[in-house]
Design an enzyme around this catalytic site. Structure first.
Site, mmCIF file in Angstrom:
data_model
loop_
_atom_site.group_PDB
_atom_site.id
_atom_site.type_symbol
_atom_site.label_atom_id
_atom_site.label_comp_id
_atom_site.label_asym_id
_atom_site.label_seq_id
_atom_site.Cartn_x
_atom_site.Cartn_y
_atom_site.Cartn_z
ATOM 1 N N ASP A 13 84.461 -20.563 14.932
ATOM 2 C CA ASP A 13 83.120 -20.002 15.137
ATOM 3 C C ASP A 13 82.189 -21.170 15.439
ATOM 4 O O ASP A 13 82.541 -22.334 15.211
ATOM 5 C CB ASP A 13 82.655 -19.250 13.871
ATOM 6 N N SER A 14 80.992 -20.843 15.908
ATOM 7 C CA SER A 14 79.990 -21.882 16.138
ATOM 8 C C SER A 14 79.562 -22.526 14.819
ATOM 9 O O SER A 14 78.810 -23.490 14.839
ATOM 10 C CB SER A 14 78.775 -21.265 16.811
ATOM 11 N N TYR A 45 75.436 -21.162 19.345
ATOM 12 C CA TYR A 45 75.989 -20.972 20.690
ATOM 13 C C TYR A 45 75.138 -19.962 21.471
ATOM 14 O O TYR A 45 75.126 -19.964 22.688
ATOM 15 C CB TYR A 45 77.411 -20.404 20.628
ATOM 16 N N GLY A 46 74.505 -19.081 20.728
ATOM 17 C CA GLY A 46 73.845 -17.917 21.335
ATOM 18 C C GLY A 46 72.751 -18.228 22.338
ATOM 19 O O GLY A 46 72.387 -17.384 23.143
ATOM 20 N N CYS A 76 83.596 -15.165 16.591
ATOM 21 C CA CYS A 76 82.238 -15.354 17.091
ATOM 22 C C CYS A 76 82.035 -14.378 18.250
ATOM 23 O O CYS A 76 82.775 -14.432 19.232
ATOM 24 C CB CYS A 76 82.122 -16.801 17.575
ATOM 25 N N ASN A 77 81.066 -13.490 18.109
ATOM 26 C CA ASN A 77 80.801 -12.523 19.189
ATOM 27 C C ASN A 77 80.388 -13.241 20.464
ATOM 28 O O ASN A 77 80.765 -12.842 21.567
ATOM 29 C CB ASN A 77 79.659 -11.584 18.781
ATOM 30 N N THR A 78 79.602 -14.305 20.300
ATOM 31 C CA THR A 78 79.080 -15.013 21.475
ATOM 32 C C THR A 78 80.219 -15.667 22.257
ATOM 33 O O THR A 78 80.272 -15.589 23.488
ATOM 34 C CB THR A 78 78.056 -16.075 21.022
ATOM 35 N N CYS A 186 76.824 -10.330 15.234
ATOM 36 C CA CYS A 186 76.993 -11.780 15.084
ATOM 37 C C CYS A 186 77.658 -11.999 13.733
ATOM 38 O O CYS A 186 77.247 -11.388 12.734
ATOM 39 C CB CYS A 186 75.634 -12.471 15.119
ATOM 40 N N THR A 187 78.671 -12.849 13.698
ATOM 41 C CA THR A 187 79.443 -12.985 12.462
ATOM 42 C C THR A 187 78.679 -13.710 11.343
ATOM 43 O O THR A 187 79.119 -13.717 10.198
ATOM 44 C CB THR A 187 80.781 -13.704 12.726
ATOM 45 N N HIS A 188 77.553 -14.310 11.686
ATOM 46 C CA HIS A 188 76.720 -14.900 10.631
ATOM 47 C C HIS A 188 75.974 -13.824 9.826
ATOM 48 O O HIS A 188 75.626 -14.030 8.670
ATOM 49 C CB HIS A 188 75.670 -15.842 11.236
HETATM 50 N N1 DGL Z 1 78.536 -16.405 14.810
HETATM 51 C C1 DGL Z 1 78.267 -16.262 16.159
HETATM 52 C C2 DGL Z 1 78.391 -14.885 16.731
HETATM 53 O O1 DGL Z 1 79.106 -14.079 16.186
HETATM 54 C C3 DGL Z 1 77.448 -17.206 16.919
HETATM 55 C C4 DGL Z 1 76.068 -17.437 16.562
HETATM 56 C C5 DGL Z 1 75.514 -18.549 17.372
HETATM 57 O O2 DGL Z 1 76.067 -19.649 17.300
HETATM 58 O O3 DGL Z 1 74.523 -18.323 18.075
HETATM 59 O O4 DGL Z 1 77.810 -14.577 17.738
#
Ligand code: DGL
Length: 264
Positions: A13-14, A45-46, A76-78, A186-188
């Site tokens: 993940d990011s 990453y987004g 990570c969705n992104t 987003c996984t966060h």
């Molecule tokens: N955890 C990430 C996601 O699921 C990325 C968030 C990011 O780095 O912007 O999108």
């Protein structure tokens, strides 16, 4: 069992967000060794371009492959929405990705309005646009970029006034549209569920994709004859390119894991 079935599942993940997925995988597949890569140095990453997200996803994939991972979970969705197609076409291991769960939300909504909170990179991606154009036409998706949330979560800040104000502002833009489902894209964000509940109350259903990804990981291992059936002590290795503190905070101290710094 084939000869690599004792090798670890790789997860990246990011940053620390993908640990919300890692926890689901570990619960469903407790006999699997894992390696987790937190690219916190490059979070979020987004806000990055598709090219940059792809470059970072390739770098993370190659590190996990050097460490002999048998499958890779893009937690990570992104990164999934911007890079998984390329990764699948160019590397010879199975990839499991994560996408916002708009499909189940669109099937179950009564108000015909669903909200999604995700990064700009996910909401603007071709994959998300394609998935969202395939849902029931009577359902409206209200999109909200979770600007600033990942940065605070990466600092271990889940509850400050700054976080509460930012979250309230984002969520209010969604709840005014009479949504009955909120998709966390987003996984966060699962780390914010208690705070999200405070703002949205109990009438709106929150959905994230963590359990679905764990089930899909299990299916992929089964289908490729890669489930670990060796009865040895399981190892979980976490690598971060910034401080180890936030990983320690989200993982708690009841897990059998190591956290190390790695320069990547
Ligand atoms: N955890 C990430 C996601 O699921 C990325 C968030 C990011 O780095 O912007 O999108």
């Amino acid at each position: 069992m084939n000869s690599t079935s004792n090798n670890p599942i790789g997860v990246f993940d990011s940053g620390i967000g993908g640990t919300s997925i890692w926890k689901e995988i570990n619960t469903l597949l407790p006999n699997e060794n894992t390696i987790y890569l937190a690219d916190s140095k490059n979070a979020p990453y987004g806000q990055k371009s598709e090219e940059k997200i792809l470059e970072l996803s390739i770098k993370n994939t190659e590190i996990l492959l050097e460490k002999n991972c048998k499958v890779i979970v893009v937690a990570c969705n992104t990164a999934t929405t911007n890079a998984i197609q390329y990764l699948r076409e160019n590397y010879n291991v199975p990839f499991i990705g994560i996408e916002p769960a708009i499909k189940p939300a669109s099937i179950n909504t009564k108000t015909k309005n669903i909200g999604i909170l995700a990064t700009k990179g996910t909401l603007n991606s071709g994959l998300f646009t394609a998935t969202s154009s395939n849902i029931n036409k009577e359902v409206t998706i209200i999109e909200q970029i979770g600007e600033g949330l990942v940065e605070l979560i990466e600092k271990g800040d889940l509850t400050s006034k700054k976080m509460t104000d930012l979250l309230t502002d984002h969520l209010q833009k969604l709840i005014k549209h009479n949504i009955d489902y909120l998709v966390l894209g987003c996984t966060h964000y699962p780390y914010l569920i208690p705070q999200i509940r405070e703002v949205i109350g109990t009438d709106i259903t929150i959905i994230d994709s963590g359990q679905a990804v764990a089930k899909q990981t299990k299916r992929v291992l089964e289908n490729n004859n890669l489930l670990n059936i060796k009865n040895t002590k399981v190892k979980h290795r976490f690598y971060t390119n910034t401080t180890t503190k936030v990983l320690e905070f989200v993982l708690g101290n009841n897990q059998n894991y190591t956290i190390e710094n790695l320069n990547f």
